[in-house]
Design a protein around this motif. Structure first.
Motif: not given
Lengths: 424, 281
Positions: B100-104, B177-182
């Motif tokens: 999460l913290s890298s994809s955001m 991934l979902g949360i990260g993308m948003i």
């Protein structure tokens, strides 16, 4: 004709200026509410023409590009060239309008995009090639060629963070030069790298467009490169297309409008030089003959104009040739024209020069055109706006400070004789 | 200009709602692979311990948790050997929070690339999640070795739910991934989200059974506790390995539906805005 590969229809791009601050969220919410829930036009889309907070980077741009065209974009900084390339490259969206195209687009807005300092040259070639849109197999098949082109075989397994900036650029450009797509978009990337390497890159681009029929869109401040490479040019100013057509005409128009100084042009080989099958320009050069150690071309500076051209004997058999040199002012008015004596020529190189004295031209922007005339008085070739110069003002011992009128400004002495007399 | 030319592609100011262009992603699978490779190689370059850090990190965390929560605070581990208990919680949680913290940061950290070249932007968060997945698999293998040791001595025994392990793993990755993308889309404009997310992540860790078992949650909070979609996933993981009680099916299903729905919403939001946000970054 359906060989169009790119079509821009009413492309506009609108930017909001200023800092996105604490008010942003509130405004966004209001706009979102208006737009999505109330189905009204939001504030964002009411574009006030004279609003200080907004700017139209592009306004109603329309053009088409045919397959195999090499189109040069010219214009001052901030005229919208890069914005246009970014929209075509899918990096930003247009505010309105549409771009349609056929074929794969690769864009080269910067060399070495995505290079990772910790990775070796080899790894970066693979990565960068793929970021630019090549398939891994394509990069692998061209790997040797890329390494050859870059000329840094020895360092290929060293992390690029240890490269000198020159090596870095070479490697980056080598990858880019081997991009193989239908439409290639190139921003001012040639500005980096040394002259030798730039030439190599331009040659590569020319090869790609000529031999493989690729379409290239090309932004450069190097007008010589545009003249050399492109068969069409588009001149942008403040987000509008001012002119669109043959590079020579566009460049002349641009030079005179934007007052770009071009003091010399050199062509290494006659294949790339402007001209035709009778004559080709090898070089033109305007050299200011500075007095003392002044480095500003002002009205006192004599200017030496020199040119060299190739004459092709098989066409130009024992003939007389005259050279005409015209000097034009900013608005295109001819200041003077000088004509050489008709000279016998054959195959070979023709050198010419003329000295324009100091204290002759007024201050302002001038460009020189060079043309060649045969003994029947017919124009063989014209090289418009071959060099251009901006001449600064210089005054001393005078009390006139406004714009000095007149096409020329010779220093003819006015003799004054004062006699004291009492008119009683 | 009224000839009809058929165009292969068209760029307009706004994409259609469900124009996900997933086939486009397929064309860039090679790039995805290279990104993952880059992350993996670059991450441990010029370190002495290299890839061993992957194993040392959860090991140290586990020992630390063991010391604090088992020895000092004395929290129950539901009868599971503390080493295994903390290690399972720690590798799962760090997998989720790392993803999460890298994809955001997809847009913020890659703005320089996104500003110069196009590829489907989803490649970036996807590559982050894949990179962390590979790291997770290595850590998981390490966990497995220790686990087998404990099984051999008869301290714990596996259950049939082990078969569902891959699903648990995919769900955790998709949720992150979902949360990260948003978040990445909104963070491009609102940088405050960085602080907010760091806080939320820390907070959520404590309402998720990472360092304690679900069984110690008081009845009154049970419902709220289980609504957290990660909770059933971590508890299922433990149930599979340690034969503890499997969470209620309702909660597992709720978690699955939440993850799928969230992921789909994320795809739509991301695709619709991936190019537009470049104006505000």
């Amino acid at each position: 004709m359906s060989d169009l590969v790119l079509q821009a229809e009413n492309i506009s791009k609108y930017y909001q200026l200023g800092v996105l601050g604490s008010g942003t969220l509130k405004k966004d919410m209001q706009n979102w509410w208006k737009e999505s829930v109330l189905r009204k036009q939001a504030e964002q889309t009411e574009y006030g023409a004279s609003n200080k907070e907004h700017i139209w980077a592009l306004k109603d741009i329309n053009f088409e590009v045919k397959k195999g065209d090499t189109v040069g974009l010219v214009g001052k900084n901030g005229s919208g060239k890069s914005t246009l390339l970014k929209i075509i490259s899918r990096i930003i969206t247009p505010t309105s309008g549409a771009i349609r195209g056929n074929g794969r687009v690769a864009s080269l807005l910067e060399v070495g995009t995505g290079f990772h300092p910790e990775l070796t040259g080899r790894e970066n070639i693979l990565l960068n090639g793929q970021i630019l849109g090549m398939k891994k197999s394509e990069v692998v098949s061209k790997f040797e060629e890329i390494v050859d082109f870059s000329g840094i075989e020895r360092f290929i397994d060293t992390p690029v963070k240890r490269y000198s900036s020159g090596m870095y650029v070479r490697l980056a450009f080598a990858v880019a030069a081997h991009l193989n797509t239908d439409i290639l978009i190139v921003d001012e990337v040639l500005a980096v790298g040394d002259a030798e390497f730039q030439k190599k890159c331009l040659g590569k681009m020319k090869e790609v467009s000529k031999e493989k029929g690729k379409t290239i869109l090309f932004v450069s401040h190097n007008l010589q490169a545009i003249r050399n490479l492109c068969n069409r040019a588009i001149y942008l100013e403040n987000g509008n297309i001012v002119d669109n057509g043959k590079p020579d005409a566009i460049i002349t128009n641009y030079l005179t409008k934007e007052k770009v100084e071009t003091l010399d042009q050199d062509y290494e080989s006659w294949e790339q030089a402007p001209g035709n099958n009778l004559i080709r320009i090898k070089s033109v050069r305007l050299t200011p003959q500075f007095l003392n150690d002044r480095r500003v071309v002002d009205i006192r500076t004599p200017l030496l104009f020199q040119f060299q051209c190739w004459l092709f004997g098989n066409y130009l058999k024992k003939d007389k040739l005259s050279v005409s040199i015209e000097l034009y002012g900013l608005t295109g008015e001819c200041i003077f024209r000088i004509l050489s004596a008709a000279t016998d020529v054959e195959q070979g190189i023709l050198n010419g020069s003329v000295q324009i004295p100091g204290n002759f031209l007024n201050n302002g922007y001038y460009y020189l055109s060079l043309s060649f005339i045969d003994d029947r008085g017919e124009m063989i070739f014209e090289f418009p706006a071959s060099v251009a110069v901006d001449i600064a003002d210089h005054r001393e011992n005078t009390s006139v400070f406004d714009k000095w009128i007149g096409a020329v400004r010779p220093q003819f002495q006015i003799n004054l004789d004062f006699l004291k007399n009492n008119l009683n | 200009m009224n000839q009809t030319v058929s165009w292969e592609w068209e760029l307009t100011p706004q994409k259609k709602w469900f124009q996900l262009e997933l086939n486009d992603v397929y064309n860039y699978l090679g790039l995805l692979k290279s990104f993952v490779k880059r992350e993996l190689i670059a991450g441990y370059q010029q370190t002495i311990m290299g890839v061993f850090w992957l194993v040392l990190q959860p090991l140290f965390t586990t020992l630390f948790y063991f010391l604090i929560f088992s020895r000092i605070v004395k929290v129950s581990t539901d009868g599971i050997p503390p080493l295994l208990f903390y290690m399972s919680g720690s590798i799962l949680w760090s997998f989720f929070s790392d993803c999460l913290s890298s994809s955001m940061y997809s847009f913020i950290h890659n703005a320089h690339i996104f500003n110069k070249v196009y590829f489907p932007r989803i490649i970036t968060p996807l590559s982050m999640v894949l990179t962390h997945s590979i790291r997770f698999i290595i850590q998981f293998a390490f966990f497995l070795i220790i686990y087998l040791f404990f099984v051999g001595f008869g301290y714990v025994h596996p259950s049939k739910y082990l078969l569902f392990l891959p699903i648990v793993f995919v769900l955790i990755a998709s949720l992150a991934l979902g949360i990260g993308m948003i978040v990445s889309i909104f963070m491009a404009k609102y940088r405050d989200l960085e602080q907010v997310m760091n806080f939320i992540l820390r907070f959520v860790m404590f309402v998720t059974p990472v360092v304690y078992p679900a069984s110690i949650i008081p009845k009154a909070y049970q419902l709220w506790f289980w609504l957290n979609p990660i909770t059933p996933l971590i508890e299922s993981f433990r149930a599979a390995f340690f034969s503890t009680t499997i969470p209620h099916h309702e909660f597992i299903w709720l978690s699955i539906v939440t993850v799928i729905l969230l992921f789909f919403i994320a795809l739509v939001i991301f695709k619709r805005n991936e190019i537009k946000v470049m104006d505000t970054i």
